[in-house]
Every structure is written in C-alpha cells, then in structure tokens.
Design an enzyme around this catalytic site. Structure first.
Site, PDB file in Angstrom:
ATOM      1  N   HIS A 238       2.312   6.210 -33.627  1.00  0.00           N
ATOM      2  CA  HIS A 238       3.170   5.890 -32.479  1.00  0.00           C
ATOM      3  C   HIS A 238       3.550   7.203 -31.792  1.00  0.00           C
ATOM      4  CE1 HIS A 238       4.406   1.898 -34.582  1.00  0.00           C
ATOM      5  NE2 HIS A 238       3.345   1.740 -33.817  1.00  0.00           N
ATOM      6  N   GLU A 241       7.084   9.018 -31.407  1.00  0.00           N
ATOM      7  CA  GLU A 241       7.865   9.300 -32.608  1.00  0.00           C
ATOM      8  C   GLU A 241       7.616  10.743 -33.067  1.00  0.00           C
ATOM      9  OE1 GLU A 241       7.000   6.060 -35.285  1.00  0.00           O
ATOM     10  OE2 GLU A 241       7.720   4.574 -33.852  1.00  0.00           O
ATOM     11  N   HIS A 336       6.662   7.930 -39.631  1.00  0.00           N
ATOM     12  CA  HIS A 336       7.183   7.383 -38.371  1.00  0.00           C
ATOM     13  C   HIS A 336       8.589   7.921 -38.106  1.00  0.00           C
ATOM     14  CE1 HIS A 336       4.278   3.943 -37.654  1.00  0.00           C
ATOM     15  NE2 HIS A 336       3.944   4.325 -38.885  1.00  0.00           N
ATOM     16  N   GLU A 409       9.980   6.617 -42.821  1.00  0.00           N
ATOM     17  CA  GLU A 409      10.712   6.619 -41.554  1.00  0.00           C
ATOM     18  C   GLU A 409      11.791   7.689 -41.577  1.00  0.00           C
ATOM     19  OE1 GLU A 409      10.379   4.614 -38.871  1.00  0.00           O
ATOM     20  OE2 GLU A 409       9.304   2.821 -39.535  1.00  0.00           O
TER      21      GLU A 409
END
Length: 494
Positions: A238, A241, A336, A409
C-alpha cells in the site's frame, strides 16, 4: 468555520480551482498553480500562493480560494480508482512573511482518522529540511456542512520566511528514489552476506528489488545436510503507508550491521526482503492502489503477470522457496501502517489446531518485550472473508503448519508507552527503531526453539529496549492498561 457569502461566485468563476472540474473529475496533480483572489488579473504578488504536487509521491488535485486566509484542498484520488483519497504531499511557495493561512483538506475518503486523536500533518521547508509534525493544537478534524457533511481536516499555519518553499504531507514520505539511493549505498559496501537483485519490473518499468541477507558459509554453525531457516519480509504494497519503509530500512540496517546479534542471525537464517512491492503506486503518490487502480493486497490468490507483475513475481518466488527442501520458510511478514490505531501490532491467522495457535503467538509476545511501542493486546488473529486475498491469509493457507504469516502494522501517528497515558508521536527514527527491534526478536525466537544455542557472551543483549514492565515471559504484561478500549472497537483494513 464561517464562509464568505461570495464563496459560490468564487468557485463558479474563472478561478484556478474550478479548472480542475468537479471533485470527482480530479485526475492529475496541480502543477505550479497560482491561486490569486477571484477577478485578479495583475502581476503575481507575494502572498499569492503557488501550489505544486508534480513531483515524486506528490498528491494534490485541486485548490479553491475561499479568502485571503483560507483555501480548500482536494486530494487527488488514486490513479484509476476514485475510492481512495487519503495521502497528500504538496509544496507551497511565493509566501509573504508572517502570512497566516488555514488549509482545509476537504475530500478524505475515510471518516475514521487519527486526526481525532491528536495526529497532525508533517512539514518542512528549504531552510529547515527535517520533517516535523505541526502542533496538534493547530489541527481540527470535524464534519463540515459545506462539504456534504464530509469530514474535513483543517490546519492553521504561519509562513515565516518569504524565500522558503514549504512542503506538507500526510506522513513522512519515503519515495522510490530514496529507496534506490539507499540500496545503491548498501551495494557499494560490497558486504559478502548481502545480495541485491532485480526480481522483476513494475507496469511502468520500475525495479522490484529483492535483498538476500545471510552468511552463505558459516563454519561450524550448520551441518551441510541441515536445512536453513528462511524469513521473508515485504513492504509498501500500500503505497501511502510510508512508515512501513522506515521499519523495513530499520530491519535491513540491523541485519547488515556488525552487531553480534545480527552476525549470529546471519549464520543461522536466510532473510529475503522486498522493500517496495508497489513502486508505481509509491512514485505516483497513491494511497492504496497500483498504477492501474488495483489494491494489490487483495490479489495474492491469482495475480496477473501483466496487471500485477510485482505481486506475481514475489508470489512465484515464495511458492518456489516453499518447495525447496534445502530451506524451511518459517516466517512471512508484510509491513503496513494503520490510520486509526496507535502502537505497533500484528495480525495473524486463525487455526483449528490450538497448539499451532499458541506457537503463532510466540513471536509477537517476544516482540512486545523488545519494543516498547509494540502492543500485544492490539494484536489479533482472524479469518475475515474480505482479507482472503491478502499476503498473510493466502500464504498462511499455502505454507505448511511450521510457517507463520503476519501483517505487521504501525500507527501513522503515535504509540502509548506502558504505564503512560500520553501518546508519543512517531518519528522517522522511532519507526526505524521498531524495525531494528523486529530483526533482533528473531534471535529470541530461535533461541527459544533451540536453533541457536544460548552461548553468547553475557554482555550481548538481544533487545535494544526492554519494556519497563516486562516480566521475562514475553506476555506483554502492562500493555493492556494503556491500550484504549476505543481502539479495539475500531474497524481495521490491512
């Protein structure tokens, strides 16, 4: 925020913002766009702001003049996908000293945001090139009646140097070019345990880099017939990010260093790292998608070699390695950043076998002890149907039951240290520090699994920063007290 009565005529008139068409028609970035008062046709004056986003990872689709002190800013949607409007990155110049402005970012595609919790954009200027966060007191996030009750993020700013070019961004940018410079500098060091190769090319012919870090010949550590453990890490599927790239660089920096822990890991483990899975999306300033508008993290099951070439190449390599009897692919970690939660945390898979469930929890528990910003209580294990096409879910089903697949994350904003109620905003350095702590946690894991004998000198510590509440058992005690209940109820996408 009160609007001038003449706003409708300003927007309908021949203004710079109206040339971009309606909000849904935004297809390109503003390019040295001068925003003057409506009806003004004279020479450019100081204070007539010039906006630009035509640079790498830039994003700003439109600017509307509201008043001398206020401007509405529209994020350009991801290329070929109007659903995603989060990342912004633009410059402002031709300012007047002491000029005060309010910028309203008016078309976010997400309603939940860390702006509600104190996050603020980052800023730098030509004379102060280090990124810093704006003061939280100057940032407001609210539902605005003037924009179909969409959520708007407004921030106040005072320009203080007329000759400076100011740059504002959603978070610290980490561009494709920055990665290429970093990897080239690593190559120039001619490290015997580091190999860089081009695994493939993106749709726009950008490099898909693969790093392999290991001591290929480690005397006395492994017998020739014994398989070697393999850890595979990917980042930036992504593109918006960007914290993921700082974490990834922290992992790489530690693994190629002369730290005794890194040397031991290189003797026993092969690390394969793809630092930027979506180089086109990163270059274009997208938030979630590739050039062609695909969320690549939903296409692991059947990636197309022409539409998703980077994903296709990585999947092929992982499948190939999973069938290689000489190596045991033990970990896949996809990095991420998260737009509504605090701290670092992980997502894992759900299994019927309770013993496998417990084994899967070991690594995040150990990481919680090594990294004060990592939260085990925010870590969760799920089999959500909409996540079926993610790397974590697909590879979790493909690999055998000795493999562990995680999404790592990290918050776009901050972490809450154990025993504190005050969030600590992340910096580029603290993101990289989390990466270093992830890397060194592999030593703790492999010591626990008896791959690595604990015969190191006692002065070598495996963790860079011990959690002040750690009890030595790796269970993250003390973290639950500071993880807010609100976070647990918020939706997650990864």
């Amino acid at each position: 925020m009160e609007r001038k009565m003449e706003e409708s005529t300003v927007r309908d008139g021949d203004t710079a913002g109206s040339e971009a068409g309606g909000e849904d028609a935004l297809v390109g970035n503003v390019n040295k766009l001068t925003v003057s008062p409506p009806g003004y046709s004279g020479a450019l004056r100081k204070g007539h702001l010039v906006f630009d986003a035509c640079f790498e990872s830039g994003n700003l689709g439109r600017v509307d003049y509201i008043s001398e002190f206020e401007f509405d800013l529209f994020i350009r949607p991801d290329t070929c996908n109007p659903r995603f409007r989060v990342w912004f990155n633009f410059t402002v110049e031709n300012v007047r000293e002491t000029q005060r402005v309010i910028f309203n970012v008016v078309n976010f595609s997400k309603t939940k945001s860390l702006y509600r919790d104190g996050m603020s954009p980052v800023v730098k200027s030509t004379s102060r090139p280090k990124w810093q966060r704006l003061p939280a007191k100057n940032v407001y996030y609210y539902r605005c009646p003037d924009h179909r009750r969409n959520y708007v993020m407004s921030f106040a700013f005072c320009f203080d140097r007329e000759d400076d070019v100011y740059q504002f961004a959603y978070c610290y940018p980490y561009t494709y070019s920055r990665l290429q410079h970093y990897l080239a500098s690593l190559e120039r060091r001619n490290l015997p345990y580091l190999q860089r190769e081009q695994l493939g090319l993106s749709v726009q012919q950008r490099r898909l880099d693969l790093l392999t870090i290991t001591n290929s010949e480690a005397p006395g550590h492994l017998s020739p017939e014994k398989e070697k453990k393999l850890v595979f890490l990917t980042s930036r599927v992504h593109p918006g990010e960007s914290p993921a790239s700082f974490i990834c660089q922290g992992v790489i920096d530690f693994l190629v260093s002369q730290h005794p822990v890194a040397q031991i890991l290189r003797d026993h483990v092969i690390f394969k790292i793809v630092p930027m899975l979506n180089p086109d999306g990163v270059y274009l300033g997208n938030y979630r998608c590739s050039l062609m508008g695909f969320d690549l993290n939903r296409h692991w099951q059947d990636p197309s070699p022409w539409a998703h070439p980077t994903l296709h190449a990585v999947k092929q390599l992982i499948v190939q390695m999973s069938q290689d009897p000489r190596v045991s692919l033990e970990f896949y970690i996809d990095v991420h950043a998260h737009s509504t939660m605090l701290n670092g945390f992980m997502y894992g898979n759900v299994f019927e076998d309770e013993e496998r469930v417990q084994r899967q929890a070991v690594f995040p528990r150990l990481l919680c002890q090594n990294a004060p910003d990592f939260s085990f209580s925010n870590t969760s294990f799920n089999r959500d149907v909409v996540k079926a096409g993610t790397g974590r879910r697909f590879l979790g089903g493909l690999l055998d039951d000795t493999s562990y697949c995680y999404t790592l994350e990290v918050s776009f904003y901050s972490y809450m240290p154990a025993g504190s109620n005050a969030p600590v905003p992340y910096t580029e350095e603290t993101y990289m520090k989390l990466g270093r702590n992830v890397a060194r946690t592999f030593l703790d894991y492999y010591k626990l699994s008896n791959l690595i004998k604990d015969n190191r000198p006692t002065h070598i510590q495996s963790s860079e920063v011990k959690s002040p509440t750690g009890n030595g058992k790796g269970n993250g005690v003390g973290r639950d007290a500071v993880d807010r209940q609100r976070e647990k109820s918020q939706g997650v996408r990864h």
